[in-house]
Design a protein around this motif. Structure first.
Motif, mmCIF file in Angstrom:
data_model
loop_
_atom_site.group_PDB
_atom_site.id
_atom_site.type_symbol
_atom_site.label_atom_id
_atom_site.label_comp_id
_atom_site.label_asym_id
_atom_site.label_seq_id
_atom_site.Cartn_x
_atom_site.Cartn_y
_atom_site.Cartn_z
ATOM 1 N N LYS A 161 0.843 -1.213 0.000
ATOM 2 C CA LYS A 161 0.000 0.000 0.000
ATOM 3 C C LYS A 161 0.867 1.249 0.000
ATOM 4 N N GLN A 162 1.888 1.244 0.877
ATOM 5 C CA GLN A 162 2.758 2.428 0.965
ATOM 6 C C GLN A 162 3.536 2.622 -0.324
ATOM 7 N N ARG A 163 3.954 1.510 -0.920
ATOM 8 C CA ARG A 163 4.774 1.591 -2.131
ATOM 9 C C ARG A 163 3.993 2.177 -3.312
ATOM 10 N N ILE A 164 2.710 1.864 -3.393
ATOM 11 C CA ILE A 164 1.961 2.265 -4.590
ATOM 12 C C ILE A 164 1.111 3.523 -4.396
ATOM 13 N N GLU A 165 1.011 3.981 -3.149
ATOM 14 C CA GLU A 165 0.000 4.998 -2.833
ATOM 15 C C GLU A 165 0.072 6.242 -3.704
ATOM 16 N N HIS A 166 1.287 6.670 -4.039
ATOM 17 C CA HIS A 166 1.389 7.923 -4.804
ATOM 18 C C HIS A 166 1.859 7.701 -6.238
ATOM 19 N N LEU A 167 1.756 6.468 -6.708
ATOM 20 C CA LEU A 167 2.155 6.188 -8.091
ATOM 21 C C LEU A 167 1.065 6.638 -9.063
ATOM 22 N N GLN A 168 1.522 6.869 -10.287
ATOM 23 C CA GLN A 168 0.584 7.230 -11.345
ATOM 24 C C GLN A 168 0.693 6.241 -12.490
ATOM 25 N N CYS A 169 -0.404 6.069 -13.185
ATOM 26 C CA CYS A 169 -0.472 5.042 -14.208
ATOM 27 C C CYS A 169 -0.904 5.652 -15.542
ATOM 28 N N VAL A 170 -0.283 5.175 -16.603
ATOM 29 C CA VAL A 170 -0.649 5.606 -17.959
ATOM 30 C C VAL A 170 -1.760 4.690 -18.473
ATOM 31 N N ASN A 171 -2.824 5.301 -18.966
ATOM 32 C CA ASN A 171 -3.990 4.529 -19.438
ATOM 33 C C ASN A 171 -4.335 4.902 -20.875
ATOM 34 N N TRP A 172 -4.615 3.905 -21.662
ATOM 35 C CA TRP A 172 -5.191 4.162 -22.985
ATOM 36 C C TRP A 172 -5.906 2.912 -23.454
ATOM 37 N N ILE A 173 -6.839 3.124 -24.374
ATOM 38 C CA ILE A 173 -7.597 1.992 -24.920
ATOM 39 C C ILE A 173 -7.303 1.802 -26.399
ATOM 40 N N LEU A 174 -7.161 2.898 -27.128
ATOM 41 C CA LEU A 174 -6.832 2.831 -28.554
ATOM 42 C C LEU A 174 -5.623 3.717 -28.790
ATOM 43 N N ARG A 175 -4.716 3.249 -29.612
ATOM 44 C CA ARG A 175 -3.496 4.029 -29.854
ATOM 45 C C ARG A 175 -3.788 5.332 -30.581
ATOM 46 N N THR A 176 -4.967 5.402 -31.158
ATOM 47 C CA THR A 176 -5.331 6.638 -31.867
ATOM 48 C C THR A 176 -5.791 7.732 -30.905
ATOM 49 N N MET A 177 -5.944 7.374 -29.619
ATOM 50 C CA MET A 177 -6.364 8.372 -28.635
ATOM 51 C C MET A 177 -5.178 8.695 -27.726
ATOM 52 N N PRO A 178 -5.069 9.953 -27.267
ATOM 53 C CA PRO A 178 -3.930 10.279 -26.395
ATOM 54 C C PRO A 178 -4.026 9.545 -25.056
ATOM 55 N N PRO A 179 -2.875 9.041 -24.544
ATOM 56 C CA PRO A 179 -2.911 8.387 -23.236
ATOM 57 C C PRO A 179 -3.235 9.382 -22.131
ATOM 58 N N VAL A 180 -3.821 8.915 -21.049
ATOM 59 C CA VAL A 180 -4.081 9.787 -19.902
ATOM 60 C C VAL A 180 -3.438 9.182 -18.656
ATOM 61 N N VAL A 181 -2.981 10.057 -17.785
ATOM 62 C CA VAL A 181 -2.342 9.612 -16.541
ATOM 63 C C VAL A 181 -3.322 9.806 -15.402
ATOM 64 N N HIS A 182 -3.532 8.714 -14.641
ATOM 65 C CA HIS A 182 -4.390 8.776 -13.457
ATOM 66 C C HIS A 182 -3.624 8.199 -12.269
ATOM 67 N N PRO A 183 -4.015 8.595 -11.048
ATOM 68 C CA PRO A 183 -3.392 7.963 -9.878
ATOM 69 C C PRO A 183 -3.713 6.472 -9.838
ATOM 70 N N LEU A 184 -2.776 5.691 -9.331
ATOM 71 C CA LEU A 184 -2.989 4.246 -9.219
ATOM 72 C C LEU A 184 -3.914 3.935 -8.032
ATOM 73 N N VAL A 185 -3.898 4.836 -7.050
ATOM 74 C CA VAL A 185 -4.801 4.712 -5.895
ATOM 75 C C VAL A 185 -5.598 6.008 -5.822
ATOM 76 N N ARG A 186 -6.909 5.890 -5.762
ATOM 77 C CA ARG A 186 -7.765 7.078 -5.766
ATOM 78 C C ARG A 186 -8.639 7.106 -4.525
ATOM 79 N N ILE A 187 -9.155 8.281 -4.244
ATOM 80 C CA ILE A 187 -10.064 8.452 -3.105
ATOM 81 C C ILE A 187 -11.495 8.523 -3.626
ATOM 82 N N HIS A 188 -12.366 7.725 -3.037
ATOM 83 C CA HIS A 188 -13.782 7.829 -3.412
ATOM 84 C C HIS A 188 -14.384 9.046 -2.713
ATOM 85 N N PRO A 189 -14.958 9.988 -3.456
ATOM 86 C CA PRO A 189 -15.391 11.244 -2.836
ATOM 87 C C PRO A 189 -16.548 11.094 -1.859
ATOM 88 N N VAL A 190 -17.329 10.042 -1.961
ATOM 89 C CA VAL A 190 -18.465 9.863 -1.050
ATOM 90 C C VAL A 190 -18.028 9.129 0.216
#
Ligand code: FE2
Length: 277
Positions: A161-190
């Motif tokens: 948990k500590q190792r990954i908590e602040h990591l970011q991940c590159v995400n894409w589904i099609l190579r024709t779309m630009p990749p997006v970076v999201h946190p690997l661990v997120r907070i649920h707002p509710v």
């Protein structure tokens, strides 16, 4: 002095798994009171996916219900995902029907199966809620499975948990779309709880991590999040309205005989920024 609340609790029947609950006693054809709307939002935060059985909804009624939880939106890959638009001018309504094998998102060639994913993870602001209304259901298969990404995160050992908590991940589904970076661990707002944000369909690499390490970490996490202990299966009946919260769930669809019809009406609410842990 005793105070009586005017709030009538919803009848919520949780599954015996890590996600999923049935909600009874709500008339989806009537405007939702703020109390009921809030209880549904809380149920989604608690159980990830909920369903209402025995409904009879047309497009407009499904859209009206969906809008109680946010603005509706179209789907950026509606064409690629074999969706057809709603009748009339309802561009925020899609029908999933007679679907061919969606093998372009993975190596799983099971007929009619769709791999584990969370909706629109490849967008900068992934959508919050997705809703599917069951119109025609195959006699066997075509189930929707959900994985609870809060439970999966909490089951990791503390050092990971500590190792990954602040990591970011590159995400894409099609190579024709630009990749997006999201946190690997997120907070649920509710709920305020931490959830893994990783999927076999979109999560490609960890930012600033050597490729070998990145690959093995993602492979481990992807196997972890789909372990049976985090998963609930929804077996469809015609007239089900299934609704889920993409901020802490993955979902997939099991195979079914493509000689049978499976028709769903889909709506979704707009996206929001991902809150990092
Ligand atoms: Fe999906």
């Amino acid at each position: 002095m005793t105070h009586f609340s005017s709030v009538i609790p919803l009848e919520i029947i949780p599954s015996d798994r890590a996600a999923g609950a049935e909600i009874r006693g709500v008339n989806l054809l009537e405007p939702l009171s703020p109390d009921v709307q809030e209880q549904i939002v809380q149920a989604l935060a608690n159980y990830g996916a909920i369903f209402f059985r025995g409904q009879s909804l047309n497009e407009e009624q499904q859209l009206t219900f969906t809008r109680a939880f946010g603005d509706t939106m179209g789907h950026p890959l509606a064409k690629a995902e074999h969706m057809s638009f709603g009748e009339g001018s309802q561009s925020d309504v899609y029908y999933l029907k007679d679907e061919p094998d969606l093998t372009y998102i993975g190596k799983n060639k099971l007929k009619g199966a769709v791999m584990w994913h969370t909706d629109l993870q490849y967008m900068p602001e992934p959508q919050v809620y997705s809703l599917l209304y069951g119109i025609e259901i195959p006699s066997k298969g075509g189930d929707t499975l959900f994985s609870n990404l809060v439970a999966a995160y909490e089951a990791l050992d503390e050092s990971l948990k500590q190792r990954i908590e602040h990591l970011q991940c590159v995400n894409w589904i099609l190579r024709t779309m630009p990749p997006v970076v999201h946190p690997l661990v997120r907070i649920h707002p509710v709920s305020g709880r931490k959830a893994l944000y990783v999927s076999p369909t979109c999560s490609r690499s960890i930012v600033d991590m050597p490729p070998g390490q990145s690959k093995s970490l993602l492979r481990y996490l992807m196997r972890h999040v789909t372990l049976p202990r985090f998963v609930w299966r929804h077996v469809w009946q015609a007239g089900d309205l299934l609704m889920w919260d993409n901020r802490h769930t993955l979902h997939c669809r099991t195979a079914f005989d493509l000689c049978e019809r499976r028709m769903m009406r889909r709506t979704q609410t707009a996206g929001e920024p991902v809150i990092p842990a």
